[in-house]
Design an enzyme around this catalytic site. Sequence first.
Site, PDB file in Angstrom:
ATOM      1  N   TYR A 115      43.831  34.829  47.515  1.00  0.00           N
ATOM      2  CA  TYR A 115      45.244  35.219  47.558  1.00  0.00           C
ATOM      3  C   TYR A 115      45.361  36.718  47.795  1.00  0.00           C
ATOM      4  O   TYR A 115      45.747  37.181  48.864  1.00  0.00           O
ATOM      5  CB  TYR A 115      45.929  34.788  46.251  1.00  0.00           C
ATOM      6  CG  TYR A 115      47.334  35.320  46.045  1.00  0.00           C
ATOM      7  CD1 TYR A 115      48.271  35.316  47.078  1.00  0.00           C
ATOM      8  CD2 TYR A 115      47.733  35.800  44.804  1.00  0.00           C
ATOM      9  CE1 TYR A 115      49.566  35.793  46.889  1.00  0.00           C
ATOM     10  CE2 TYR A 115      49.024  36.267  44.594  1.00  0.00           C
ATOM     11  CZ  TYR A 115      49.937  36.279  45.634  1.00  0.00           C
ATOM     12  OH  TYR A 115      51.207  36.750  45.433  1.00  0.00           O
ATOM     13  N   TYR A 171      40.300  35.446  35.825  1.00  0.00           N
ATOM     14  CA  TYR A 171      40.012  36.572  36.738  1.00  0.00           C
ATOM     15  C   TYR A 171      38.795  36.278  37.598  1.00  0.00           C
ATOM     16  O   TYR A 171      37.693  36.050  37.092  1.00  0.00           O
ATOM     17  CB  TYR A 171      39.765  37.819  35.903  1.00  0.00           C
ATOM     18  CG  TYR A 171      39.963  39.121  36.632  1.00  0.00           C
ATOM     19  CD1 TYR A 171      41.120  39.860  36.438  1.00  0.00           C
ATOM     20  CD2 TYR A 171      39.000  39.638  37.476  1.00  0.00           C
ATOM     21  CE1 TYR A 171      41.308  41.069  37.083  1.00  0.00           C
ATOM     22  CE2 TYR A 171      39.182  40.840  38.130  1.00  0.00           C
ATOM     23  CZ  TYR A 171      40.333  41.555  37.934  1.00  0.00           C
ATOM     24  OH  TYR A 171      40.520  42.750  38.570  1.00  0.00           O
TER      25      TYR A 171
END
Lengths: 142, 480
Positions: free
Chosen positions: B424, B376
């Site tokens: 992204y 993450y």
Amino acid sequence: MTADQGAARRRFEPEVTEHTQPFWDATRDRRLVIQWCPGCNAPVWYPRETCPGCLGSEYEWRESTGSGTVDAVTVMHRPGSPGMAEMVPYTVAMIELAEGVRMMSNVVGCEPYEVAPGMAVRLTWETLSDGRNLPLFEPARP
Amino acid sequence: MSDLTAEPSSTGVEPLREVLIVCRAFGLAGDRKWPPNVNPQGYQQGGSGGTRGRERVPWVTQTCPGLSGGAVGGVRRPASCVVVEWLVTIPPMTQRTLRGEAAIVGVADAASPTGELELTGRALEVAMIREALDDAGLTIADVDGLCVGGPSPAGLAEYLGIHPRFLDGTMVGGSSYEIHLEHAAAAIAAGLCEVVVSVYASTPRSDRKRPGSGRRPQMSGPNPMADWELPYGNALMGSYALSASRHMARYGTTPEQLAQIAVSTREWACMNPRARYRDPITVDDVLSSPMQASPLHLLDCCLVTDGAGAMVVTSAERARDLAKEPAYLLGAGTATDHQMISQMPDLATTPGTVSGPAAFAMAGVGPSDVDVLMGYDSFTITALLHLEDLGFCGKGEGGPFAMEGNLGPGGSLPMNTNGGGLSYTHPGQYGMFLLVEAVRQLRGECGDRQVADASIAVAHGSGGVLSVMATSVLGTEATL
């Protein structure tokens, strides 16, 4: 500029609850009091109804000397809330108090980038709109 | 913790964190082997003595990752790195483990180079569910378990017209989807249900144009953050910046090293046609982007985009008959040690030090076995902490490890091959995208950015402000 002349009314001002009343009352006399668990003989930060060490509900308030050390610091270039917009850049720091409590605060009274982990600091105050005072810190100069 | 007692040796420091680590690593090892056959954090076990139920178990010696002095929550902690010995008494161990019990059999995600999606809300959730079920070769009629973060899994079930017998509304921030997977696997292994769908959809970018946006739900219940953090003007970025400040002060980590994580992640994004940003960047680009909360620059921070995803989880037995190669859950772990940043026991050490070793112990593999890490990356510092706390490098060595180029294409540890939250997509709770990409890597579906022969992938979610860590170790059939 002293802390008192700072942007008191532009800050978010926390509500006073039944449990935090003694803390905020003490700030009116410019005293920083720390909740203390007599069973654990340990400080409880942040103030809360029960001790996170033993879940006991007995506590007392002890006055802090207000001396501490910067554990970590960031200089905020974007305001954390709209009301802080005119204050940027300002510091947000974690302060290790001598009593063994680590609390968030601002270090004022110097250029933001002068503040670094390990710096010795002492308590100062900023007055809120209702006469309470918010504990801040400044460099501890001899 | 109540059934586990620990007596300190003569070092005289409080055992809280050490005991927690022992408890989690031991309790989730899931078999009667002790010590576990992996030792990912470098914890040392040795000696002998102590009892577990009626069995003798070894003494446990732990080297704890650097804990700072001071007290948080009234618990005094050791002032520096220490070696502590505890006599640990553990109740009789269960034979049960989640390893290989369940698999992800369908995935879907949506993101766009514009950062915006056309659909929103329930419509977007349903689109993701349909796509993930199609991917698995299942239909909505097969679904008897539903996970969606927040108070309304029943509302989504009603909208879908299904009557599931397993519901999970866990919402602890970005790691919620790794936790959904863990819970779904446990429920399936226990026979509570057979096919579970977890879904996520959030459109913060296009919401800015929608009527009624800008109103935030009122927080309910006690909110210590309002009392003890908001008056000082802290914000999300400031919380992560404080962690970075402590890490730099203790380990000498540099802004350049943090920037390299953004650079390596962008290299992966260049190979993902749906990534928001696909132009290569340099360390200088990161360092010259506007400072947000020192030491974090704009390019140290994740995006704010629309995005959505879903996954379908079922039993290993049923998975083998479905459309795609299953991605088996080999190990899972969850841990938390604070909610708001000012209560984090050590700003430079996350509860990933608990969830990671627990997940690896269950999986029976270690960091060196991992082919793809989906870690993450809300900020560069977030990803750096995972590298250390999951044992991919030593504590404090994450900066040099990143600088050596290990994380980009061709590196020793391909990390965030979809381009990550940094390049992204990042709609707020990013953990679903970690799992989706991990599954696609294990299936060999990633095209230009495919990691050759990927057989073990880790998805490691972070929720809150480094508050709730959840680790999922996934593997192909060959790893079972």
